[in-house]
Structures are given as structure tokens and as C-alpha cells.
Write a protein that holds these residues in place. Structure first.
Motif, PDB file in Angstrom:
ATOM      1  N   GLU A   1       1.087  -1.310   0.066  1.00  0.00           N
ATOM      2  CA  GLU A   1       0.046   0.003  -0.137  1.00  0.00           C
ATOM      3  C   GLU A   1       0.881   1.144   0.231  1.00  0.00           C
ATOM      4  O   GLU A   1       1.581   1.462   0.969  1.00  0.00           O
TER       5      GLU A   1
ATOM      6  N   GLN B   1       3.085   3.216  15.184  1.00  0.00           N
ATOM      7  CA  GLN B   1       1.840   3.144  14.501  1.00  0.00           C
ATOM      8  C   GLN B   1       2.124   4.051  12.979  1.00  0.00           C
ATOM      9  O   GLN B   1       2.653   5.112  13.210  1.00  0.00           O
TER      10      GLN B   1
ATOM     11  N   THR C   1      -2.407   3.622   9.125  1.00  0.00           N
ATOM     12  CA  THR C   1      -2.882   2.276   9.914  1.00  0.00           C
ATOM     13  C   THR C   1      -3.668   2.870  11.084  1.00  0.00           C
ATOM     14  O   THR C   1      -3.453   3.834  11.508  1.00  0.00           O
ATOM     15  N   GLU C   2      -4.321   1.837  11.723  1.00  0.00           N
ATOM     16  CA  GLU C   2      -5.232   2.476  12.544  1.00  0.00           C
ATOM     17  C   GLU C   2      -4.955   2.199  13.944  1.00  0.00           C
ATOM     18  O   GLU C   2      -5.449   2.852  14.885  1.00  0.00           O
TER      19      GLU C   2
ATOM     20  N   THR D   1       6.519  -3.531  14.232  1.00  0.00           N
ATOM     21  CA  THR D   1       6.866  -3.251  12.863  1.00  0.00           C
ATOM     22  C   THR D   1       8.231  -3.305  12.541  1.00  0.00           C
ATOM     23  O   THR D   1       9.017  -3.197  13.297  1.00  0.00           O
TER      24      THR D   1
ATOM     25  N   ASN E   1       3.785  -5.064   8.929  1.00  0.00           N
ATOM     26  CA  ASN E   1       3.379  -5.434   9.833  1.00  0.00           C
ATOM     27  C   ASN E   1       3.698  -6.639  10.360  1.00  0.00           C
ATOM     28  O   ASN E   1       3.590  -7.589   9.660  1.00  0.00           O
TER      29      ASN E   1
ATOM     30  N   GLU F   1      -5.130 -10.326  10.525  1.00  0.00           N
ATOM     31  CA  GLU F   1      -5.451  -9.936   9.150  1.00  0.00           C
ATOM     32  C   GLU F   1      -4.113  -9.014   8.340  1.00  0.00           C
ATOM     33  O   GLU F   1      -3.964  -9.177   7.343  1.00  0.00           O
ATOM     34  N   ASP F   2      -3.698  -8.330   9.457  1.00  0.00           N
ATOM     35  CA  ASP F   2      -2.804  -7.417   8.827  1.00  0.00           C
ATOM     36  C   ASP F   2      -1.217  -7.488   8.836  1.00  0.00           C
ATOM     37  O   ASP F   2      -0.417  -7.007   8.588  1.00  0.00           O
ATOM     38  N   TYR F   3      -1.219  -8.882   9.040  1.00  0.00           N
ATOM     39  CA  TYR F   3       0.306  -9.237   9.354  1.00  0.00           C
ATOM     40  C   TYR F   3       1.034  -9.477   7.839  1.00  0.00           C
ATOM     41  O   TYR F   3       0.235  -9.883   6.968  1.00  0.00           O
TER      42      TYR F   3
ATOM     43  N   LYS G   1       1.340  -6.877   6.018  1.00  0.00           N
ATOM     44  CA  LYS G   1       1.052  -6.068   5.143  1.00  0.00           C
ATOM     45  C   LYS G   1       2.260  -4.910   4.955  1.00  0.00           C
ATOM     46  O   LYS G   1       2.556  -4.435   5.977  1.00  0.00           O
TER      47      LYS G   1
ATOM     48  N   THR H   1       3.424  -1.271   3.967  1.00  0.00           N
ATOM     49  CA  THR H   1       3.089   0.037   3.573  1.00  0.00           C
ATOM     50  C   THR H   1       4.273   1.040   3.437  1.00  0.00           C
ATOM     51  O   THR H   1       5.572   0.639   3.974  1.00  0.00           O
TER      52      THR H   1
END
Length: 968
Positions: free
Chosen positions: A335, A730, A734-735, A740, A766, A771-773, A775, A777
Motif C-alpha cells: 500500500e 503506528q 494504519t489504525e 513493525t 506489520n 489479518e494485517d500480518y 501488510k 506500507t
């Protein structure tokens, strides 16, 4: 007259034969001991099928290779000999040859094929992996952009078919040479001047062999068209078929394949009608065509058609390469987020990044090992790794980044008199416990704040089995175990308890860690394996004894999963009351169509991971398909399928069924400690330096190519890349905060070698399960804004007058300054740099202590005792968030590893200076004088006034001496 052999000669011959037989038996027994101990080891570990599958596959491939070579060569020689002209008139030279060869003919007729068959069989046996992958191939469900074939064709089928054709061609060629030599030797082929006479049988045999060879070459050339998608291009592409390959090379290979097939037919015609003219002309034309069609034509197309218009003609194929490379390396889902980083440090800027700020890691795992050793080594026969590990644990309901080290055994720390076989093998058998420190805290004296320490281990980590029989530094082998009720002889850990024998607690291994030595035969086998008769003779070895070997976690996994490449950084974790080593395994290949090929060793090399001198590990496809654990107590190995959709892993699971557990079998505790692997991330950042660009035109121009910056604190003179770092933070876009792994990018060097060390990108992965493992960015910084890169920031730190002066003060006396890892965090709307500064003694007891912290944001720099103070100074007096070192607890006392008693350390000394220079007017004035002298010197050099520069140097020296005096 008697012709009987004299008794002495008969006795000598008998003794010689007996000695040879005994020698052969001894060699065979040594081979048997090696093979059988392997069986015992694999069987004990539960992976015997892995060993037997390899053995059976290798044996079958050997037999196939042996028969495939030996039988045709023997048949070729036999046919040529049996159908030789009986009454052929030979010249005198051939007559002499026959007289030499004939006595050995029968031996040669069988011996030559057998020898060639053995060599071919050995070669074929090494290709068992290719054969098994072909037999168990799994479709990818994706097709290539040129031929529309499933990607599995390039992974599993094409290598097998090409290898098969290569072996078949070699067999036919050697068989043909054998037939030719035999026919010539026995008169089936006769050369008289310019005339060559050949018998009918020899003509048919040689023509058929030639036809077979050319037919195989036709098939081989036909398959070569598909290799254009995985070979380097003649044009712009590093890998894959460009315009020239698609429009010249591939069609040319198709034409050559048909031409070779036509010539093969001509040889069959010759076998029937007996005329050689057509196949000879055909062969000559084929050779000429291979030069014209296979080499010259593609060269001309590239030079005169493609090169002048490469950007336009190659665009379609560059797009293929971009798509394939991003998919093959797993970065197609990255992303990308535009990040307009500010460089102004405004008060309260970190308020929205409070959790990230609180978790900023100050303890550098690359520097702190000696400090861990000083305080927690306990005895000289323990050790910690040079590079410690970073993980996270839940402490008091909050996730806490920790720096973790395993206290492993170090037999080299024992005195020479203690290094006996008995001590090394049955007494000093294991390490003990772990030591963990908060990543974001330090004591008032600069020591780590330990959250798990001591021996036995105490602290905030979960209870676990502390004994480390299997680790990165474990001895080659140990013998453990004893009958129930026997006195323990293994040294467990030092203790002051009254019942401790000689100040040490003893133990007996109670797990199932290795093959049992429960009979004399097994002991004999291992005595041979480890070349130690003590295994057979020692009274410490009993029927309950086990022998532990192959103890390095990486080595154990390499043996049970030979198809995996393993991450260079394995790390320990406390999982379900056990200490385990977690290892990331990769399935890789260099056969993905259009994907750029990279050397994995080169892509993963940085200041913490050296590049091997000789590495053959080119890849263009990689998946983190397996996560493995090795129990530090009993050595048990468990493989988990992390990427269950990977076709390569699915293929290997068919080959070695029931050896890999599904991901669903991973416990919640284990899942909490998985992390995104470093080597995969390094490979991906290397790819994204170029392939973050998805526009073919921009990609061709290389106008936005990036590279990972060099590590600004690397001690080597060679340029070494900055390694990625684990942090809880963070990432923008991301939320919530996550554990990281991140790295940064700067512009790639221009052709002139000039490079601007400014940030262009920030890549984060991440590492938290869910679910975000995984990911990825990518923060893209706008080109019009200049954000300093790590090199610029380090230069700013080193050249800042106040920082330089304070560092000089820290270096005075017998102390040295070590600048830790330079961290980069996307907080406050910009990029924050944080660097811990350690001081250590240069003599006596030496270990680094964290004394200062450097921070930078944009062009602003601050240098204070704590991160909390530095951030407040940097952001106008109030950063808006608290760092983890806001409260510094009292330091611990160091321990002498020889005695276990607290010691008075010869620790780094530094001047007792005020918190800020403004609290000491004399010091403040001296620093101002030094700063003015620096300015005057720079101005003098700029004006080429060497006299003024020398005078400024004298004033600078006087000012520094005054600053030192004022600080005392």
C-alpha cells in the motif's frame, strides 16, 4: 621339475588378500556407522521419512542414470563389434591397435559402459529434487504473459525436461562415439586417402544415432524458446523476453528446432538408401542457420530496430516485468501512501503519536551484549550472542518491546585443566535461562532495566523450562541421562544453597533429546562417528544415556526440511512454558517468468549480515512458506505451513507428507511471537527500490530509482547498508500501533557517483499476527520537499558544535563513545531520528552504558541525558508525549563471572557536568568561544587565509581546554 608355488609366496598372497578384505570390511563398517547413526537421529526426531525418501529417490535416480548410460553404450559397442566385417583388410597401424586392444576387449566392452554408467548415475542422483518436484508438481493457477502456460511449467516441468534431454543427448553422443571408434578399429570404416568406405551395418547404426541426436537437439532447441522468459534479455530487461526475444529469438529457435528435426529425418533416409550427401549438407546448413538465425538476426534487430526506439518498443515487456517481479517477490499488495513530511518541530507535535513515542527503543541489540554479559553472565562458562534479539511480551497488560538474550554454554570459558572429555561431554552440557531488558528504558547509570534476569531466572516473563541443551552455541555433542535414583552429574547452575555441591546445583536430563546409547553396538557406532573411544569406555555412559548432537536449531531444520532456505536471524521466545527457537523458512526459485533475478546473499547483506564470498543463491521468487520451532530443552522440531497457498510448498508436502503441520496447529502463544522475517523484508526492499515505479516509461528512464542508505554508524570501511529495525509504532495510514519492521530509501546514485542522502521512501511491514500480518506500507515522500536521510542526520549530529563539544568531553580520559542504531520514526507529521549514545571504558572492565540520546527532526537537533528530555528540547519545550525513559530506576551491581560476587566496575567515566551548559557560566562561555573559533576557522579556509586559520585553531584548542576545566 616341480612348479608348485613356494609356501612363503602362498602365505604372503593369503595375508595380502586377508588384509585387503579386512580393509574393505572396515571401510564398509565406517560407512554403515555413518548411515545408521543418521537413521537413528532422523527416527528419533520423527522425520525418518525425509531421510528414506532422499535415499530411495537418489538410489532410483542412480539406477536410472546408470542403466540409461551403460546399456546404450554397451549395445552400441556390441552391435559395432558383432557386425564388423570379418575379412576386412586392415592397414598395419590398425593391426597393431587390434593386437593391443583385443586382449582387453571383453573387459573394455563391459568396463567402459560400467564406468560411464557410474559417473552418470552419480550425477543423476543429485537431481532427485528436480525429479520429485516434476512427479508431484502443483499448478500455480497463473499463466505467463508470452505463451500462456501455467507458471508451474517453468518451476517443475521445464527444468526436468531440459535435464532429461541433456542426459539423453550425452548418452546418444557417447554411444555414437563408441560405435564410431569400434567400427573404425575393426574395419567397418576405412579411410583411404580422400575416400571413406563404410559398411552397411555401420552406416545404419551411425545414421540412426545421428538422427536420434539431432532429434534430441530439435526438442532441446524447441524448449529453449521458453527459457527466454527466465534468461537475461538482450535489451533493457534484466530478466525475461523483450522485443528482440519475442520477435527474433523465439521465432528463430522455433525455426532452428524444425530445421534440426528435418536434418534428423535426412539421416534416417541415409540409413535406408546409403547416401550421405543430403544429411551432411543439411547439417552444414543447420550450423550456418544457427549462426544467422540464432545469433546474427537477433543482434541486428536489437542494434538497428530496438536500441533507437527502446523506450517505445520495450514498454509492453517492461510492464510484464514489473507485474511479474512484484508478484514473485510478494510486493504486489504493497500500500503506497503519499507522505508530505514536515520538517518543522512544533511544540506538542508528538501528542497523537504518544504510544509510538513511549515505545521508542533505546537499547541497541548490536551494542549491548557486553553489558548483558557483565551483569548477567554469572560464570565464565556462559555466554550471550554478539547480536541480541528483539521481541515483544505482554507485561502488566501492555505489550512491551524487549531485548532478549539466551544464556548459552561456553566451554571455551573453562580453564585448560577443566577441558577434559568427561567435563565437556557429561558435566557441562547446557546453558541456562534467558535475560531480557526493556527496550525503551535504562537506569540512571545507563544500564539496561532487566525484566528477566538472574539464575535461576526471575522476572516478569512467563515461567518456562530454562535449560538450553539446543542452541546456536551448543557443543558438538553431549551425553545425558541416567538411571532413576542415580546421582546427577550435569552441572545445572551455580548456587549458594547449602545442598549445592561445590556451589553448583546438579541435574539429570529428563527429556527425549537424542538417540539412546542403550547397547554396546550403538555406542560403538557413535564412538566411530565422533572419533572418541570414551563413548564406548566411560562409566558415565549407561543404558539410559542419550547422545545429543546436531544441536544448532538452523542445522536441525536444514536436515528435516532440505528444500527450505532459512532466515539468517533465528530468535528465541518463551512459548507455552518452553523456550523455543523460531526460524523462518523460505521456498525460492529462479524460474519465475519475467521476474528480476537477484542474489539473495547480496540482497540481504548489510552492516549486521555479511555477504558470503562465494554464494550461488540467485532467486526471482520467494515465499515465507514455513515457520519452524526448535525446543531449546529437548530439540524437538515442528514445521508449520505459514503460506499454505504456496504451490512450491504444496509440492514438497506431497514429497514429504505429514512433515509440516497446518497453521491452525500453532498455539496462540506462539502466534504472539511470530514476526515478519528480516531476510524476506531485505529482499523486498531491494526490489521495491526499483519496482515501486509501475509506469513503464518512468521505469525505463530510472528517474525515480531508490536504494537503501548505508548504515551511518557501521564501523567497516566498506559501504554497508543500514539494517531494518523492529519497533512498535503506528505507521501513518494504519489504525493502531503494531510490532513493525521498517527501512528507509534514498535516491540511487547517479552515473557520476553523486547521491543525495535525502529520504524518498519509508517501508514498513506489520509483524503482529492477524489479518494485517505482512501488510507492506510504503510512505512516498514528495520530491519537492527535502527530508534529511540517515547519512545527512548523522553528519548533522557529528558536525553540530554543541554536540561535538559534549562528545569530546565524553571521550576524554580512558573512555570511548559508541553511537547506537539510528532509528527513523514517522511521527509528528514528519520523520523523527533517534540515536542512543553509549560510553564505555577503553581499559579494564569495559562495557557500554547508555549516557545520552541524540534526536533530530528536520534540521533541528537535540542532545540530552534522556530521550524524554531530548524530545522536549527538540519540540520547543514540550513534545506532547512521554518517552519510556522518563523515570530511570537505580542501577544494578555488576557480577564477576569467575566468582559470582558483585564487583566494583571500572566503568566509563564522564565529567560531572551540569544538565545544561547554562547552569555553568564558565562552561557556557568556553563553548561559545569554541563555536566562534570554529566559524572563524571555516571563514579563514574559505578565504584561503592559512594564518588566520592557524590562529583560530589555537583559540579553539584553548576554548576546549577551558571547557574541560570548567566542567571539573
Amino acid at each position: 621339475m616341480s612348479t608348485a608355488t613356494p609356501p612363503a609366496n602362498r602365505t604372503r598372497a593369503t595375508l595380502t588378500i586377508t588384509a585387503v578384505i579386512l580393509a574393505v570390511l572396515v571401510v564398509l563398517f565406517f560407512i554403515f556407522s555413518s548411515l545408521y547413526t543418521d537413521v537413528l537421529w532422523y527416527d528419533h526426531l520423527g522425520f525418518l521419512s525425509v531421510l528414506t525418501t532422499q535415499w530411495i529417490a537418489s538410489a532410483v535416480m542412480f539406477l536410472i542414470g546408470f542403466v540409461a548410460m551403460a546399456v546404450p553404450v554397451w549395445a552400441s559397442i556390441e552391435i559395432a563389434y558383432r557386425f564388423r566385417p570379418v575379412y576386412a583388410k586392415l592397414n598395419s597401424q590398425l593391426d597393431r591397435y587390434q593386437q593391443v586392444v583385443e586382449p582387453l576387449r571383453r573387459v573394455a566392452m563391459y568396463g567402459i559402459p560400467i564406468v560411464l554408467g557410474v559417473f552418470t548415475g552419480v550425477s543423476a542422483s543429485t537431481r532427485w529434487q528436480v525429479a520429485l518436484q516434476w512427479l508431484n508438481r502443483t499448478p500455480f493457477g497463473e499463466t505467463d504473459a508470452q505463451f500462456g502456460l501455467d507458471i508451474s511449467f517453468y518451476f517443475f516441468e521445464l527444468p526436468f525436461y531440459r535435464g532429461l534431454l541433456g542426459y539423453a543427448s550425452a548418452v546418444v553422443l557417447i554411444a555414437g562415439l563408441a560405435a564410431l571408434a569400434t567400427s573404425y578399429l575393426y574395419g567397418a570404416i576405412r579411410v583411404s586417402g580422400r575416400e571413406v568406405r563404410i559398411s552397411r551395418t555401420a552406416r545404419i547404426q551411425l545414421a540412426v544415432i545421428a538422427a536420434l541426436y539431432l532429434a534430441l537437439q530439435a526438442l532441446s532447441i524447441w524448449l529453449d524458446q521458453f527459457t527466454a522468459l527466465t534468461d537475461p534479455s538482450m535489451g533493457f530487461l534484466q530478466t525475461g523476453a523483450g522485443y528482440t526475444e519475442v520477435n527474433a529469438t523465439i521465432p528463430g529457435r522455433q525455426i532452428l528446432a524444425m530445421a534440426a528435426a528435418a536434418v534428423a529425418i535426412l539421416f534416417i533416409v541415409t540409413a535406408v538408401i546409403g547416401r550421405w550427401r543430403l544429411p551432411i549438407l543439411g547439417t552444414a546448413l543447420l550450423l550456418v542457420s544457427s549462426i544467422v538465425v540464432g545469433t546474427a538476426f537477433p543482434f541486428l534487430v536489437q542494434r538497428f530496430q530496438v536500441d533507437p526506439s527502446a523506450r517505445t518498443l520495450e514498454a509492453q515487456y517492461i510492464e510484464r516485468s514489473i507485474d511479474a517481479t512484484r508478484t514473485a517477490y510478494g510486493v504486489d499488495g504493497v500500500e503506497t501512501i503519499p507522505y508530505a513530511a514536515t520538517t518543522d518541530a512544533e511544540p506538542g507535535a508528538l501528542r497523537e503519536d504518544a504510544e509510538t513515542t513511549a515505545n521508542i527503543r533505546l537499547i541497541d541489540p548490536a551494542l549491548i551484549s557486553d553489558t548483558f554479559g557483565q551483569f548477567e553472565q554469572v560464570r565464565q562458562y556462559y555466554q550471550f550472542a554478539d547480536q541480541l534479539d528483539v521481541d515483544r511480551y505482554e507485561i502488566d497488560g501492555q505489550t512491551q518491546d524487549t531485548v532478549l538474550a539466551v544464556r548459552e554454554l561456553n566451554q571455551d570459558g573453562l580453564s585448560d585443566g577443566s577441558r577434559t572429555w568427561y567435563n565437556d561431554t557429561v558435566v557441562y552440557t547446557h546453558g541456562f535461562g534467558v535475560v531480557a531488558a526493556y527496550g525503551n528504558q535504562r537506569t540512571s547509570d545507563g544500564q539496561p532495566v532487566f525484566l528477566e534476569s538472574g539464575i535461576p531466572s526471575e522476572g516478569d516473563l512467563p515461567d518456562f523450562e530454562p535449560r538450553v541443551y539446543f542452541g546456536e552455541a551448543s557443543p558438538a555433542y553431549s551425553i545425558v541421562g541416567a538411571p532413576e535414583g542415580a546421582n546427577p552429574i550435569e552441572l545445572d547452575y551455580p548456587s549458594d544453597e547449602e545442598d549445592a555441591e561445590g556451589g553448583n546445583v546438579r541435574t539429570t536430563f529428563e527429556g527425549d533429546g537424542g538417540p539412546k546409547l542403550d547397547n554396546v553396538f550403538t555406542r560403538l557406532l557413535y564412538a566411530i562417528k565422533f572419533q572418541s573411544e570414551q563413548i564406548l569406555l566411560s562409566d558415565a555412559v549407561n543404558d539410559e544415556s542419550q547422545i545429543l548432537y546436531n544441536r544448532d536449531p538452523r542445522e536441525r531444520i536444514e536436515k528435516v526440511a532440505p528444500y527450505l532456505k532459512l532466515d539468517s536471524d533465528i530468535y528465541p521466545a518463551i512459548v507455552d512454558d518452553d523456550l523455543v527457537w523460531i526460524v523462518d523458512g523460505y521456498t525460492t526459485s529462479a524460474n519465475y517468468p519475467y521476474s528480476q533475478v537477484e542474489s539473495m546473499s547480496a540482497a540481504t547483506a548489510d552492516s549486521t549480515t555479511p555477504e558470503p564470498r562465494y554464494a550461488i543463491d540467485d532467486i526471482n521468487y520467494i515465499r515465507n512458506s514455513v515457520k519452524a520451532t526448535v525446543n531449546a530443552y529437548d530439540g524437538s522440531v515442528t514445521l508449520y505451513a505459514w503460506d499454505e497457498e504456496d504451490p512450491v510448498l504444496q509440492t514438497w508436502q506431497k514429497i514429504f507428507p505429514s512433515t509440516v503441520e497446518p497453521m491452525s496447529e500453532m498455539s496462540e502463544d506462539l502466534m504472539a511471537h511470530v514476526r515478519y522475517p528480516e531476510d524476506l523484508f531485505k529482499v523486498q526492499r531491494n526490489i521495491l527500490g526499483t519496482y515501486h515505479v509501475t509506469d513503464a516509461g518512468s521505469f525505463y528512464s530510472s528517474d525515480d530509482a531508490w536504494v537503501t542508505p548505508n548504515d551511518p554508524v557501521a564501523t567497516s570501511s566498506n559501504n554497508q547498508l543500514q539494517p531494518p529495525y523492529y519497533l512498535t509504532m503506528q505507521v501513518p495510514g494504519t489504525e493502531q500501533p503494531a510490532f513493525t519492521l521498517y527501512s528507509t530509501f534514498i535516491p540511487r546514485n547517479s552515473a557520476s557517483g553523486n547521491s543525495r542522502n535525502v529520504l524518498t521512501g519509508y517501508l514498513a511491514a506489520n509483524s503482529d499476527p492477524g489479518e494485517d500480518y505482512g501488510k507492506l506500507t510504503l510512505l512516498e515522500l514528495p520530491s519537492q520537499n527535502t527530508v534529511p536521510g540517515p547519512g545527512q542526520v548523522q553528519n548533522a549530529f557529528n558536525s553540530d558544535t554543541e554536540v561535538a563539544n559534549q562528545l569530546n568531553l565524553l571521550r576524554r580520559g580512558e573512555t570511548d563513545v559508541l553511537q547506537g542504531n539510528l532509528l527513523t520514526l514517522p511521527v509528528g507529521g514528519g520523520l523523527l531520528y533517534v540515536q542512543p549514545v553509549y560510553v564505555q571504558s577503553t581499559s579494564g572492565t569495559s562495557y557500554p552504558l547508555l549516557r545520552k540520546v541524540l534526536v533530530a527532526f528536520g534540521e533541528q537537533v537535540a542532545f540530552e541525558d534522556t530521550l524524554d528530555q531530548a524530545l522536549d528540547t527538540l519540540f520547543g519545550g514540550d513534545s506532547g508525549a512521554d518517552a519510556g525513559d522518563g523515570e530511570t530506576p537505580a542501577p544494578e551491581e555488576p557480577v564477576d563471572p569467575e566468582t559470582g560476587e558483585p564487583t566494583e566496575p571500572e566503568e566509563p567515566t564522564e565529567p560531572e557536568e551540569p544538565t545544561t551548559p547554562s547552569d555553568n557560566p564558565d562552561l557556557q562561555q568556553a563553548l561559545q568561544d569554541a563555536e566562534q573559533a570554529l566559524r572563524d576557522r571555516e571563514e579563514a579556509y574559505a578565504n584561503n587565509d592559512l594564518v588566520a586559520a592557524a590562529e583560530a585553531d589555537q583559540r579553539l584548542q584553548a576554548a576546549l581546554e577551558a571547557a574541560i576545566a570548567a566542567s571539573e
